[in-house]
Design an enzyme around this catalytic site. Structure first.
Site, mmCIF file in Angstrom:
data_model
loop_
_atom_site.group_PDB
_atom_site.id
_atom_site.type_symbol
_atom_site.label_atom_id
_atom_site.label_comp_id
_atom_site.label_asym_id
_atom_site.label_seq_id
_atom_site.Cartn_x
_atom_site.Cartn_y
_atom_site.Cartn_z
ATOM 1 N N THR A 46 0.832 -1.204 0.000
ATOM 2 C CA THR A 46 0.000 0.000 0.000
ATOM 3 C C THR A 46 0.864 1.251 0.000
ATOM 4 O O THR A 46 0.611 2.197 -0.754
ATOM 5 C CB THR A 46 -0.903 0.014 1.246
ATOM 6 O OG1 THR A 46 -1.659 -1.185 1.287
ATOM 7 C CG2 THR A 46 -1.829 1.210 1.236
ATOM 8 N N THR A 47 1.900 1.258 0.855
ATOM 9 C CA THR A 47 2.782 2.413 0.968
ATOM 10 C C THR A 47 3.529 2.664 -0.330
ATOM 11 O O THR A 47 3.898 3.799 -0.638
ATOM 12 C CB THR A 47 3.772 2.218 2.130
ATOM 13 O OG1 THR A 47 3.053 1.786 3.282
ATOM 14 C CG2 THR A 47 4.518 3.498 2.459
ATOM 15 N N TYR A 109 -13.497 -4.800 -1.943
ATOM 16 C CA TYR A 109 -14.695 -4.436 -2.708
ATOM 17 C C TYR A 109 -15.618 -5.619 -2.979
ATOM 18 O O TYR A 109 -16.821 -5.529 -2.759
ATOM 19 C CB TYR A 109 -14.347 -3.741 -4.033
ATOM 20 C CG TYR A 109 -15.576 -3.168 -4.732
ATOM 21 C CD1 TYR A 109 -16.168 -2.007 -4.267
ATOM 22 C CD2 TYR A 109 -16.150 -3.824 -5.814
ATOM 23 C CE1 TYR A 109 -17.307 -1.511 -4.876
ATOM 24 C CE2 TYR A 109 -17.288 -3.337 -6.428
ATOM 25 C CZ TYR A 109 -17.865 -2.178 -5.950
ATOM 26 O OH TYR A 109 -19.006 -1.681 -6.540
ATOM 27 N N TYR A 135 -2.577 -10.333 4.583
ATOM 28 C CA TYR A 135 -2.589 -8.944 5.044
ATOM 29 C C TYR A 135 -4.009 -8.594 5.419
ATOM 30 O O TYR A 135 -4.885 -8.492 4.553
ATOM 31 C CB TYR A 135 -2.046 -8.037 3.937
ATOM 32 C CG TYR A 135 -1.956 -6.558 4.291
ATOM 33 C CD1 TYR A 135 -2.094 -6.101 5.598
ATOM 34 C CD2 TYR A 135 -1.722 -5.615 3.298
ATOM 35 C CE1 TYR A 135 -2.009 -4.754 5.902
ATOM 36 C CE2 TYR A 135 -1.625 -4.263 3.595
ATOM 37 C CZ TYR A 135 -1.776 -3.841 4.892
ATOM 38 O OH TYR A 135 -1.690 -2.502 5.194
ATOM 39 N N ARG A 140 -9.239 -0.646 5.314
ATOM 40 C CA ARG A 140 -9.028 -0.277 3.915
ATOM 41 C C ARG A 140 -9.846 -1.142 2.964
ATOM 42 O O ARG A 140 -10.277 -0.674 1.915
ATOM 43 C CB ARG A 140 -7.540 -0.416 3.534
ATOM 44 C CG ARG A 140 -6.709 0.839 3.788
ATOM 45 C CD ARG A 140 -5.361 0.701 3.087
ATOM 46 N NE ARG A 140 -4.494 1.832 3.352
ATOM 47 C CZ ARG A 140 -4.329 2.868 2.536
ATOM 48 N NH1 ARG A 140 -4.989 2.935 1.404
ATOM 49 N NH2 ARG A 140 -3.500 3.844 2.854
ATOM 50 N N LYS A 164 0.080 -10.178 8.398
ATOM 51 C CA LYS A 164 0.290 -8.785 8.802
ATOM 52 C C LYS A 164 -1.045 -8.298 9.342
ATOM 53 O O LYS A 164 -2.018 -8.193 8.594
ATOM 54 C CB LYS A 164 0.748 -7.941 7.617
ATOM 55 C CG LYS A 164 0.871 -6.450 7.942
ATOM 56 C CD LYS A 164 1.209 -5.621 6.706
ATOM 57 C CE LYS A 164 1.241 -4.127 7.038
ATOM 58 N NZ LYS A 164 1.510 -3.290 5.845
ATOM 59 N N ILE A 206 5.645 -4.771 9.911
ATOM 60 C CA ILE A 206 5.786 -4.271 8.538
ATOM 61 C C ILE A 206 5.401 -2.810 8.617
ATOM 62 O O ILE A 206 4.242 -2.466 8.827
ATOM 63 C CB ILE A 206 4.935 -5.080 7.556
ATOM 64 C CG1 ILE A 206 5.488 -6.518 7.485
ATOM 65 C CG2 ILE A 206 4.936 -4.434 6.173
ATOM 66 C CD1 ILE A 206 4.696 -7.460 6.600
#
Length: 294
Positions: A46-47, A109, A135, A140, A164, A206
């Site tokens: 994501t980052t 989604y 993850y 999100r 994570k 992480i």
């Protein structure tokens, strides 16, 4: 054996002003992270703004990262998608590129059922041989994985080795670790919760914070592993004001702003992300100065 122990950096992807990937700067960042004691590189998470990369860019960034790192520390590629076929493709390509492991976000989604999540992850795991971290970040994705689902995947699928955890739900995490019975490599996905998750048997973090403070984030983990929990906790609490500012707008807006304030010249964000609001950037700079990195 865990893919890594300690602080893995969820690395930003630097861009030129025209939005193209800045590979020269990426190499600099990788070398800085290794020199700073980071224990693993997480590429295209994501980052790293993977959601706005083309498939070709995504694979090339992972390949380039593996070539630069040269096995000095593990490289974990973010290859998750809400399309199982797309996640399989990216995972296969990351394995070919030399990644040591994969990080797979829950499919967003679509809002799959728990059975659908298990089928999704099993299909990806069957397509590759390298280890996989789930993850879990419901804030999100809009998808919550039950502790039973995570535990079953880690127990029953040989190359799904851990998670994570960014749900912040300590009770669910404790239940998950109990059900996993030693089969789950747990990593904190929240920089302000490293020590609590280490105390639950975690292997590390992480981290977004590691982009700007790799040595300190590594030492939070290492101090805990060395038995100096008091020092680890002290370092964790000292970082909280900075961490708060690093997440005052959606990640990775603040961390890229912070790195640019430090002179690292990581470039702009890709739309629809926008540059940090001036008032928030002022607060971020103040927190960085207080922490001693600006």
């Amino acid at each position: 054996m865990a893919i890594f122990e300690g602080a893995g950096v969820a690395l930003v992807t630097p861009f030129h002003d025209n939005g193209e990937v800045n590979f020269k700067k990426l190499e600099e960042l990788l070398e800085e992270q290794i020199a700073g004691g980071t224990d693993a590189i997480i590429s295209c998470g994501t980052t790293g703004e993977s959601s706005t990369m083309t498939h070709e860019e995504h694979v090339e960034v992972v390949r380039f990262t593996c070539e630069v790192v040269k096995g000095r520390i593990p490289v974990i590629a973010g290859t998750g998608s809400n399309s199982t076929r797309e996640a399989i493709h990216l995972s296969e390509e990351a394995e070919k590129a030399g990644a040591h492991g994969l990080l797979l976000v829950t499919p967003y989604y679509n809002k799959a059922t728990q059975n659908g999540l298990m089928a999704h992850y099993k299909a990806i795991a069957d397509s590759v041989k390298i280890p996989i971290l789930l993850y879990h970040i419901p804030g999100r994705t809009g998808v919550t994985m039950k502790p039973e689902t995570i535990a079953a995947l880690c127990r029953d699928v040989p190359n799904i080795v851990g998670v994570k955890e960014a749900s912040g739900n300590f009770s669910a995490i404790a239940t998950m670790m109990n059900l996993g019975d030693g089969a789950i490599d747990l990593y904190s996905g929240n920089d302000d919760q490293i020590v609590p998750l280490l105390a639950m048997g975690g292997k590390g973090v992480i981290s977004v914070l590691s982009n700007v403070a790799p040595r300190q984030t590594h030492e939070i983990c290492q101090s805990f592993f060395d038995g100096d929990v008091k020092k680890s906790l002290s370092m964790q609490l000292k970082a909280v004001p900075l961490i708060t500012q690093l997440f005052c707008e959606v990640n990775p807006i603040p961390v890229k702003a912070a790195m640019n304030l430090m002179g690292k010249e990581v470039g702009p964000l890709r739309m629809p992300l926008s540059e940090m609001e001036p008032a928030n950037q002022k607060n971020l700079a103040a927190a960085m100065k207080e922490y001693g990195i600006l």
